[in-house]
Scaffold this motif. Sequence first.
Motif, PDB file in Angstrom:
ATOM      1  N   UNK A  16      16.910 -17.623 -31.223  1.00 14.41           N
ATOM      2  CA  UNK A  16      16.226 -16.359 -30.932  1.00 14.41           C
ATOM      3  C   UNK A  16      14.950 -16.603 -30.142  1.00 14.41           C
ATOM      4  N   UNK A  17      14.221 -17.624 -30.517  1.00 13.25           N
ATOM      5  CA  UNK A  17      12.996 -17.972 -29.785  1.00 13.25           C
ATOM      6  C   UNK A  17      13.315 -18.346 -28.342  1.00 13.25           C
ATOM      7  N   UNK A  18      14.344 -19.151 -28.163  1.00 10.70           N
ATOM      8  CA  UNK A  18      14.713 -19.600 -26.822  1.00 10.70           C
ATOM      9  C   UNK A  18      15.191 -18.435 -25.958  1.00 10.70           C
ATOM     10  N   UNK A  19      16.046 -17.593 -26.520  1.00 12.99           N
ATOM     11  CA  UNK A  19      16.568 -16.448 -25.768  1.00 12.99           C
ATOM     12  C   UNK A  19      15.429 -15.510 -25.389  1.00 12.99           C
ATOM     13  N   UNK A  20      14.525 -15.275 -26.325  1.00 11.02           N
ATOM     14  CA  UNK A  20      13.374 -14.399 -26.074  1.00 11.02           C
ATOM     15  C   UNK A  20      12.523 -14.942 -24.918  1.00 11.02           C
ATOM     16  N   UNK A  21      12.188 -16.223 -24.978  1.00 15.08           N
ATOM     17  CA  UNK A  21      11.339 -16.821 -23.940  1.00 15.08           C
ATOM     18  C   UNK A  21      12.027 -16.787 -22.579  1.00 15.08           C
ATOM     19  N   UNK A  22      13.300 -17.103 -22.552  1.00 11.55           N
ATOM     20  CA  UNK A  22      14.054 -17.100 -21.288  1.00 11.55           C
ATOM     21  C   UNK A  22      14.160 -15.688 -20.722  1.00 11.55           C
TER      22      UNK A  22
END
Length: 119
Positions: A16-22
């Motif tokens: 979730x963190x990675x998808x959000x940042x991307x």
Amino acid sequence: MVSENIKAFLDFVDESRKVYACALDNMRREEKKLQDFLHAIEFESSAKERSKICTKLHRSRKARRDYKDMVEEYEEIVKFFQDPQHKKTLDQMTNLLGRVRKVEKYHRERQYFPRVKED
């Protein structure tokens, strides 16, 4: 196994963190493209070329909307785990995962040795 369920949750939070940042980066990039497209339309003299630029602008705005939707969907999850109290809980769950894996390994490898030998 129990550890797989805990790991799946921790992976979900990390993903979730990675998808959000991307998605946030991509959304901002599409917002910057907007100015490029507007300037290209402004300075293009050919109606046919302006039409092509407008099509690119349309696709860019649609992509931006998709990224913005992703940002909004994941934002609450990311913010939730940024809270110090919840971050601590997440760290404790990571430690819990290690302890559960240790118990599972013990259960897979345990052996019984008879205490009394029968003649």
